[in-house]
Design a protein around this motif. Sequence first.
Motif, PDB file in Angstrom:
ATOM      1  N   ALA A  17       2.000  -0.165  12.629  1.00  0.00           N
ATOM      2  CA  ALA A  17       0.858  -0.597  13.441  1.00  0.00           C
ATOM      3  C   ALA A  17       0.908   0.184  14.740  1.00  0.00           C
ATOM      4  O   ALA A  17       1.993   0.546  15.214  1.00  0.00           O
ATOM      5  N   THR A  18      -0.259   0.470  15.307  1.00  0.00           N
ATOM      6  CA  THR A  18      -0.259   1.176  16.595  1.00  0.00           C
ATOM      7  C   THR A  18      -0.619   0.231  17.733  1.00  0.00           C
ATOM      8  O   THR A  18      -0.549   0.608  18.885  1.00  0.00           O
ATOM      9  N   ALA A  51      -6.349   3.313   8.125  1.00  0.00           N
ATOM     10  CA  ALA A  51      -5.979   4.434   7.261  1.00  0.00           C
ATOM     11  C   ALA A  51      -5.736   3.968   5.823  1.00  0.00           C
ATOM     12  O   ALA A  51      -6.000   4.709   4.873  1.00  0.00           O
ATOM     13  N   ARG A  68      -8.913   4.039   4.183  1.00  0.00           N
ATOM     14  CA  ARG A  68      -9.351   5.414   3.920  1.00  0.00           C
ATOM     15  C   ARG A  68      -8.673   5.941   2.665  1.00  0.00           C
ATOM     16  O   ARG A  68      -9.272   6.624   1.847  1.00  0.00           O
ATOM     17  N   LEU A  69      -7.414   5.602   2.517  1.00  0.00           N
ATOM     18  CA  LEU A  69      -6.676   6.079   1.347  1.00  0.00           C
ATOM     19  C   LEU A  69      -7.265   5.498   0.057  1.00  0.00           C
ATOM     20  O   LEU A  69      -7.328   6.161  -0.972  1.00  0.00           O
ATOM     21  N   PRO A 124      -6.068   2.102  14.000  1.00  0.00           N
ATOM     22  CA  PRO A 124      -6.359   3.226  13.086  1.00  0.00           C
ATOM     23  C   PRO A 124      -5.345   3.344  11.947  1.00  0.00           C
ATOM     24  O   PRO A 124      -5.675   3.835  10.869  1.00  0.00           O
ATOM     25  N   LEU A 125      -4.124   2.873  12.193  1.00  0.00           N
ATOM     26  CA  LEU A 125      -3.106   2.990  11.147  1.00  0.00           C
ATOM     27  C   LEU A 125      -3.375   1.994  10.020  1.00  0.00           C
ATOM     28  O   LEU A 125      -3.104   2.270   8.850  1.00  0.00           O
ATOM     29  N   SER A 166       0.844  -1.186   0.000  1.00  0.00           N
ATOM     30  CA  SER A 166       0.000   0.000   0.000  1.00  0.00           C
ATOM     31  C   SER A 166       0.883   1.241   0.000  1.00  0.00           C
ATOM     32  O   SER A 166       2.047   1.199   0.411  1.00  0.00           O
ATOM     33  N   THR A 167       0.322   2.333  -0.462  1.00  0.00           N
ATOM     34  CA  THR A 167       1.092   3.571  -0.491  1.00  0.00           C
ATOM     35  C   THR A 167       1.513   3.992   0.912  1.00  0.00           C
ATOM     36  O   THR A 167       2.608   4.498   1.124  1.00  0.00           O
ATOM     37  N   LEU A 168       0.631   3.726   1.893  1.00  0.00           N
ATOM     38  CA  LEU A 168       0.982   4.097   3.263  1.00  0.00           C
ATOM     39  C   LEU A 168       2.210   3.350   3.768  1.00  0.00           C
ATOM     40  O   LEU A 168       3.106   3.938   4.378  1.00  0.00           O
TER      41      LEU A 168
END
Lengths: 362, 507
Positions: free
Chosen positions: B22-23, B334, B337-338, B330-331, B2-4
């Motif tokens: 990862a959080t 995300a 979301r992207l 949430p990470l 993924s881009t993230l």
Amino acid sequence: MESRLDQLRGSGRAKRHNARTIAALTGNPGCNRRAVLDAAGIDKQRLAEHIGFPGSFGQSRFALSRGNAFEAMLKADDCARLREVLGADAGLGYQDLASDTLTDRHEQTVKTLADAQSALIDHPLLTLDVAGQTVYLEPDLIAYAHHGRLQVVEIKSFAIVDGQADSAKVSAAAVQAAVYVLALRDLLQRLGQDPSTVSHEVVLVCPADFSFHPVAVVLDVRKQLSTLRRQLSRLASVTDLIDALPAGLSFDLALDPDELVTALAHIEARYAPECLSACELSVYCRNEALGGTAALGRPVREALGGISSVEEVLALAEGRREPAPEQAEAAAMLQAALRLRNEALASAFPAPSAPSVSEGPS
Amino acid sequence: MSTLTALARAQAVVAGRAQPIATVRHLHVHDHPLVLIPLVMAGEANAPLAAMVGTDPARPRLLTVGQPRNRDERFAFAADLAATLVPYVDSFATDTEDVAVDRGRDVRRRYVDAPQIWVPNPAGVDFLRLFGRSTRFRKTDGDNPVPAAVPLLGRWLTFFANTAEMPGSALLVNAVQALGLHWVTGQSSAEDAQFGVQLAWIEAGAAAAREAENGPVAGPATDPDFDNRVLAPLIERSAPDLPRVLHDLLLPTWDRMWRTLALLRRLPVGERVRLRWDADRDAFTAFAQTLAEGGPPQPRRDGAVAAAARLQRLESAASRYAVQRAFDDPLVLAEYRLSGAAFAGTVTLANPDRVDDSGKRPVLRPRIMVHTGEPVRVEPGASLTSPARPSQKARVISINPAGDGVDVLLELSGGMGRRLVAEPGSVPAVGERLILTTLSEAYRPGGALPEPAETPWTHGGPPVPFADQPDPSDQPDQQEGDVVAAARGDLQEAGAEFVTGTGRVLP
Ligand code: SF4
């Protein structure tokens, strides 16, 4: 041309090609550096050591001795076990072409293959045109002629357990076998015979399960053949590349490391992480490629919109740099990604203990 | 990629340190794991050379094989390994709990805990799978008897190796994958496969990682140079200092394994990790029962129905695992979301008391309006979920441009109690920030498969019962043309695999 190649190589002896080097060569067809060094027969491993970037490309004695033992077992008693596993009848002739001079051997090979009807032909010497150069191949292979067909038999010592084997090893064996198929077809063509006599199905002979007992499996290498053909034809013509090099350029191992590094800079490389297992020069090229997104692997580079430098990626993501028109889409994506990433990290590690980019939750 | 995650790699390059992706921790980390570092002899098919094993970081146990090509020594090694591994595994087959099944009409028992084995890398898992294959069919009587512990070890190893293929399972964990789930380095993922290097990126940074490249390998393969210079002479003269040399070789990896565990324990655990560990305990309980009941060893290959059922389980485990990670972290969310499969917004209007009485019975159907500036790639009618309220569904009624973004009108159902008035807090209030996604934890049943005994002839017919199979430990056994292999993949893709099927006898 020959003299130019000799000059590039300098005083050292030329390295010979084998199926593995050709497979690796086509594994990175865009790399001019490798194409030139290989065409000139330069010992890349020693070159890498000399300039201070040695890689580890050794082979374990254990692996070698097991491979040899397996092959010897198959060929003992006039190839009894090999015949058995191939289903070849006992009357089949066996000819070993291993003899000392190259030309002899090649002539022998041509002669034997020209009228091979039914035979096991060991250690033939083949040639292949690679990037405008004729290279000799000394395959560790047997050509199995029967019913008017020629089949490549490759003996490998990795195990096939319950019909499964290490996929990387099978894949490497398939590519190498495809190189031999191609070379055999070339040879028949030159003899004015039908190249399709050489089967695209090769036979892989390996130990079965945890025993030393051989099992033969058939690999269809059509896919590997077409990739190989495409990549061989795409290999930039080495002649053109060499003509463009400055006169007097040399990779003689007697030169100082500094001079050699300067010389290398004259030939463009195209490093990718795959080089690490395929090219002796990879540790040097990796170092040279540091800071580029290509060094992180193709999937990463693509996910970063094809932007070539890591610095530029971050500058675009942080909006510190105006994207070129063709970068606009990638830049928008990177900015959104950075915003989302920072938001998620901030929610999980709230300030003031939020880790900076350099730390993380370690 | 993924881009993230790719962006995190780019940040790692510039920072010279690994970066978190990862959080929370997405993995159950056991309080009492067993660490196992196998080492094999090059060239041989799965010939163990040594293993460092144990449950106490201060007391590694070293098992070695003086002559790896010797069959008896190989099985003595297996018995030795069994002597550590089997009692460890058995120690969890004690206390049980009752789990309600069938809507509370019945209960089944489950062990309250399960074993967890750690190996350095995916190749370590592959070794255990093959070692399980080479030991589980061995006979303890007859011509070439082996110690009784050997086939038992083989069956446990096969069990663990099979669970390792199940996405999200944590019974057999490899450190490289566990670290890669939580951090990315500033190098390629191919280079991350070197455990010591990957860990150095996380603990100390790029320079230390380059140093670690020349350090001892994490197995199971040894370094060819080490083989030629050190190992071969030792084995040839059956040198008594072989164990000491192997101990020194393995010890750095042993320490790194325990540091990895400590590193992961410091991360807060994800909420849904417990659910996956529950499933692991179920799997462990079921297999321990099979063994206790004297079931046959796992077959060499699954029959057609078993293979299809397994594939279905793997697929649903993979999608469940992906959703659970996104909901826990949430990470990870995300990334969705992207790509537009999730968006964050703020509640601007809420009608929590809305009742739909158009049907037979009036039902509670509150509506909320969410404003977002993020891309929304969903259509009206789509069903969304918010990780904060996973049991509540939000159906998209309309999407309209508003200001710098869009207004999404949603109708809620579920997760609000049984009455016609929503329980306090169960309907998002005006001003609340919300993430909505097309991902859902809802159970999706797989397709129906026939019973194994009804396997159609097109798929090989019913599997042969174990007792009727020729003894697979009698070599040779693959000759009868039941394997014809074809290689897949092209030159760029190092990924050929054997495709098996009814074949033909050569030539
Ligand atoms: S390592 Fe360097 S020379 Fe070798 S193929 Fe890669 S880029 Fe080309």
